[in-house]
Write an enzyme that holds these catalytic residues in place. Sequence first.
Site, PDB file in Angstrom:
ATOM      1  N   GLU A   1      -4.518  13.863   4.631  1.00  0.00           N
ATOM      2  CA  GLU A   1      -5.007  15.101   5.205  1.00  0.00           C
ATOM      3  C   GLU A   1      -6.059  15.672   4.268  1.00  0.00           C
ATOM      4  O   GLU A   1      -6.093  16.292   3.186  1.00  0.00           O
ATOM      5  CB  GLU A   1      -3.545  15.997   6.067  1.00  0.00           C
ATOM      6  CG  GLU A   1      -3.157  15.114   6.497  1.00  0.00           C
ATOM      7  CD  GLU A   1      -3.374  15.104   8.358  1.00  0.00           C
ATOM      8  OE1 GLU A   1      -4.913  14.803   8.343  1.00  0.00           O
ATOM      9  OE2 GLU A   1      -2.170  15.043   8.800  1.00  0.00           O
TER      10      GLU A   1
ATOM     11  N   ARG B   1      -0.233  11.249   4.063  1.00  0.00           N
ATOM     12  CA  ARG B   1      -1.333  10.935   4.844  1.00  0.00           C
ATOM     13  C   ARG B   1      -2.484  12.341   3.730  1.00  0.00           C
ATOM     14  O   ARG B   1      -2.399  13.203   3.939  1.00  0.00           O
ATOM     15  CB  ARG B   1      -1.110  12.014   5.923  1.00  0.00           C
ATOM     16  CG  ARG B   1       0.122  11.811   7.200  1.00  0.00           C
ATOM     17  CD  ARG B   1      -1.348  10.562   8.412  1.00  0.00           C
ATOM     18  NE  ARG B   1      -0.137  10.167   8.831  1.00  0.00           N
ATOM     19  CZ  ARG B   1       0.257  10.114  10.297  1.00  0.00           C
ATOM     20  NH1 ARG B   1      -0.801  10.643  10.729  1.00  0.00           N
ATOM     21  NH2 ARG B   1       1.228   9.662  10.892  1.00  0.00           N
TER      22      ARG B   1
ATOM     23  N   SER C   1       4.429  11.295  18.273  1.00  0.00           N
ATOM     24  CA  SER C   1       2.900  10.589  19.411  1.00  0.00           C
ATOM     25  C   SER C   1       2.952   9.197  20.002  1.00  0.00           C
ATOM     26  O   SER C   1       4.600   9.426  19.377  1.00  0.00           O
ATOM     27  CB  SER C   1       1.633  10.582  18.602  1.00  0.00           C
ATOM     28  OG  SER C   1       1.037  11.141  17.934  1.00  0.00           O
TER      29      SER C   1
ATOM     30  N   GLU D   1       1.854  19.990  19.128  1.00  0.00           N
ATOM     31  CA  GLU D   1       2.268  18.612  18.877  1.00  0.00           C
ATOM     32  C   GLU D   1       3.670  17.889  17.878  1.00  0.00           C
ATOM     33  O   GLU D   1       3.609  18.153  16.710  1.00  0.00           O
ATOM     34  CB  GLU D   1       0.769  17.191  18.251  1.00  0.00           C
ATOM     35  CG  GLU D   1       1.355  16.145  18.496  1.00  0.00           C
ATOM     36  CD  GLU D   1       0.424  14.710  17.281  1.00  0.00           C
ATOM     37  OE1 GLU D   1      -1.158  14.686  17.875  1.00  0.00           O
ATOM     38  OE2 GLU D   1       0.758  14.759  16.714  1.00  0.00           O
TER      39      GLU D   1
ATOM     40  N   ARG E   1      -0.120  23.558   9.051  1.00  0.00           N
ATOM     41  CA  ARG E   1       1.138  22.165   9.779  1.00  0.00           C
ATOM     42  C   ARG E   1       1.004  20.811   9.339  1.00  0.00           C
ATOM     43  O   ARG E   1       1.571  20.023   9.898  1.00  0.00           O
ATOM     44  CB  ARG E   1       0.682  22.535  11.789  1.00  0.00           C
ATOM     45  CG  ARG E   1      -0.983  22.003  12.089  1.00  0.00           C
ATOM     46  CD  ARG E   1      -0.666  22.546  12.895  1.00  0.00           C
ATOM     47  NE  ARG E   1      -2.273  22.358  13.910  1.00  0.00           N
ATOM     48  CZ  ARG E   1      -2.416  22.514  15.207  1.00  0.00           C
ATOM     49  NH1 ARG E   1      -1.316  22.368  15.468  1.00  0.00           N
ATOM     50  NH2 ARG E   1      -3.548  21.838  15.418  1.00  0.00           N
ATOM     51  N   HIS E   2       0.018  20.544   8.378  1.00  0.00           N
ATOM     52  CA  HIS E   2      -0.738  19.218   8.037  1.00  0.00           C
ATOM     53  C   HIS E   2       0.206  19.304   6.682  1.00  0.00           C
ATOM     54  O   HIS E   2       0.325  19.921   5.736  1.00  0.00           O
ATOM     55  CB  HIS E   2      -2.050  19.159   8.014  1.00  0.00           C
ATOM     56  CG  HIS E   2      -2.253  18.335   9.370  1.00  0.00           C
ATOM     57  ND1 HIS E   2      -2.957  19.770   9.801  1.00  0.00           N
ATOM     58  CD2 HIS E   2      -2.051  17.653   9.980  1.00  0.00           C
ATOM     59  CE1 HIS E   2      -3.307  18.629  11.210  1.00  0.00           C
ATOM     60  NE2 HIS E   2      -2.613  17.896  10.889  1.00  0.00           N
TER      61      HIS E   2
ATOM     62  N   ARG F   1       8.331  19.513  11.539  1.00  0.00           N
ATOM     63  CA  ARG F   1       7.127  20.223  13.003  1.00  0.00           C
ATOM     64  C   ARG F   1       8.266  20.789  13.454  1.00  0.00           C
ATOM     65  O   ARG F   1       8.482  22.194  14.144  1.00  0.00           O
ATOM     66  CB  ARG F   1       6.281  19.858  13.174  1.00  0.00           C
ATOM     67  CG  ARG F   1       5.221  19.132  12.387  1.00  0.00           C
ATOM     68  CD  ARG F   1       3.959  19.374  13.413  1.00  0.00           C
ATOM     69  NE  ARG F   1       2.839  19.502  12.653  1.00  0.00           N
ATOM     70  CZ  ARG F   1       1.883  18.640  13.305  1.00  0.00           C
ATOM     71  NH1 ARG F   1       1.887  17.526  14.884  1.00  0.00           N
ATOM     72  NH2 ARG F   1       0.856  17.749  12.590  1.00  0.00           N
TER      73      ARG F   1
HETATM   74  P1  AMO Z   1       1.407  10.737  14.333  1.00  0.00           P
HETATM   75  O1  AMO Z   1      -0.348   9.863  13.722  1.00  0.00           O
HETATM   76  O2  AMO Z   1       1.113  11.400  15.764  1.00  0.00           O
HETATM   77  O3  AMO Z   1       1.590   9.275  15.151  1.00  0.00           O
HETATM   78  O4  AMO Z   1       2.493  11.365  13.419  1.00  0.00           O
HETATM   79  C1  AMO Z   1       3.745  11.460  14.597  1.00  0.00           C
HETATM   80  C2  AMO Z   1       4.511  12.852  14.791  1.00  0.00           C
HETATM   81  O5  AMO Z   1       4.646  13.048  12.552  1.00  0.00           O
HETATM   82  C3  AMO Z   1       3.953  14.248  12.098  1.00  0.00           C
HETATM   83  N1  AMO Z   1       3.719  14.457  11.697  1.00  0.00           N
HETATM   84  C4  AMO Z   1       2.599  15.351  10.255  1.00  0.00           C
HETATM   85  N2  AMO Z   1       3.590  16.642  10.113  1.00  0.00           N
HETATM   86  C5  AMO Z   1       3.339  16.625   8.851  1.00  0.00           C
HETATM   87  N3  AMO Z   1       2.092  17.000   8.275  1.00  0.00           N
HETATM   88  C6  AMO Z   1       1.119  15.589   8.772  1.00  0.00           C
HETATM   89  N4  AMO Z   1      -0.027  14.959   8.040  1.00  0.00           N
HETATM   90  C7  AMO Z   1       1.647  14.653   9.684  1.00  0.00           C
HETATM   91  N5  AMO Z   1       1.211  14.060  10.477  1.00  0.00           N
HETATM   92  C8  AMO Z   1       1.449  13.587  11.555  1.00  0.00           C
HETATM   93  C9  AMO Z   1       3.766  15.142  13.989  1.00  0.00           C
HETATM   94  C10 AMO Z   1       3.416  13.405  14.659  1.00  0.00           C
HETATM   95  O6  AMO Z   1       3.202  13.936  16.153  1.00  0.00           O
HETATM   96  N6  AMO Z   1       2.378   6.057  14.812  1.00  0.00           N
HETATM   97  C11 AMO Z   1       2.418   6.638  15.228  1.00  0.00           C
HETATM   98  C12 AMO Z   1       3.545   7.390  16.329  1.00  0.00           C
HETATM   99  C13 AMO Z   1       3.909   5.963  17.531  1.00  0.00           C
HETATM  100  O7  AMO Z   1       3.141   5.729  18.186  1.00  0.00           O
HETATM  101  O8  AMO Z   1       4.854   5.589  17.407  1.00  0.00           O
HETATM  102  C14 AMO Z   1       2.014   8.098  14.717  1.00  0.00           C
HETATM  103  O9  AMO Z   1       1.855   7.862  13.430  1.00  0.00           O
HETATM  104  O10 AMO Z   1       4.418  15.537  14.202  1.00  0.00           O
END
Ligand code: AMO
Length: 440
Positions: A212, A210, A361, A358, A218-219, A409
């Site tokens: 970000e 990502r 998802s 979170e 937390r990212h 997380r």
């Molecule tokens: P989402 O984008 O919410 O969902 O990602 C799922 C989970 O991954 C973790 N997460 C991260 N952890 C650390 N750094 C980040 N930048 C980061 N981004 C996400 C979180 C998050 O809840 N395709 C959907 C999933 C689905 O619908 O099955 C998805 O990618 O814990």
Amino acid sequence: MERTLVKDTLNKVGKTVTVKGWVNTKRDHSKIVFIDLRDRTGLVQIVGTGDLLSSLKPEDVIAIEGLVKVRPEKLVNPHLETGTVEIEALKMTVLSPSSELPIDLGKETLEVELPTLLDHRSLSFRHPKIQAIFKLQAVVIDAFRKAMVAKDFLEFQAPAIINAVPEGGAEVFKVKYFDKEAYLSQSPQLYKSLLTTAFERVFSVNQMFRAEPSTTSRHLTEATSLDAEFNFLESWEDVLDMEEYVVRFIFKEVEERCQKELALFEATIPLMSNKFPILKLREAQEIIFKRTGRDCREEKDLAPEDEREICAWAKEEKGSDLIFVSHFLTKKKPFYVYPDPADPTYCLSVDLLCRGVEWSSGGQRLNDYDTILKNVKEWGLQEEDVALYLQAFKYGSPQLGGFALGAERITMYILGLKNVREASMFPRDMERIDIHLSAQ
Ligand code: AMO
């Protein structure tokens, strides 16, 4: 002599053994020297003469041949698993000397700021408390696999190089792919969904990327995603039930296998009620408004402070650290989400929150070819970019759904770490790919 592991010295009282490992700490009383020797199974105290041990430095790798003795009762160390014994050193060999350490590994907690800890990552892994983080994380991931296999899910490896952006375009790394452009995968989403049309139930443990553009606590820009997807749903709530089963399974394994690691952080398994509570986004926002006066009722998502507030509510009112929040705005979610037939403005997507943040998802996905195609166009995607995905849904595809949990997380919030970078062995963020980018 055959190597004895530190944890096994407890069963070797009265015997001469050879232990091998690193000098964790040294207490030098000139005539008599105490060493805490560390191997992958723990620490044990070595006691020996100054002649034999006083030249040693922290992190020297040594072999000690010695006699395992029971410690006198008043010298038992209750903080050490091997605290009832010690080894009287008879012979010492240096297998590999260490240079002088840039950070002090001998303290119970590493007393350095996070950037310093990461600058010395190879070394900080040697600290028992840092090791505990990754031992627990390995159990989380192993438990996820076990939970999925027990429900007949097939593990797959998702590609890291992809040609389309399933989760929306902003947070993606472009890569030059020969003379074309490709992306690093944000999520195995499209692959796991299309695979259900052949294998019914699939899961993966994958790196996701990502871009970000922020440095929150937390990212990460590269994180570990625990993905599950399955079909023949009777109802979208089957997704919630499966996710709840998986999370409970993970907690049970962590509780059974990580007592030592949890104790080091004075951490506990999140509180669970009989059934994880669930609220729709708008219901959650109404509760937040009533509790705080902060009006987020028109927002498309929960802000960090809203996540904390709704978790506080779940704990106080439902006796649960975990809460599902569902029914986000369809238009703000990716093209594959399933609109709620009762009100298509909102979709059957769901986040799982725990301890204020979170964790995952998920939700039900569209499975009707024509609707998916229509959405692909409406969401501004190129049909050819998602051709494989569309192909899967053209030839018979039952109701499907799934979810993804972030491994870092989960680790962070079970142990109460302050920053997600602590839960990633080699964290990547805007400022760091192993080394400070600005230092180049
Ligand atoms: P989402 O984008 O919410 O969902 O990602 C799922 C989970 O991954 C973790 N997460 C991260 N952890 C650390 N750094 C980040 N930048 C980061 N981004 C996400 C979180 C998050 O809840 N395709 C959907 C999933 C689905 O619908 O099955 C998805 O990618 O814990």
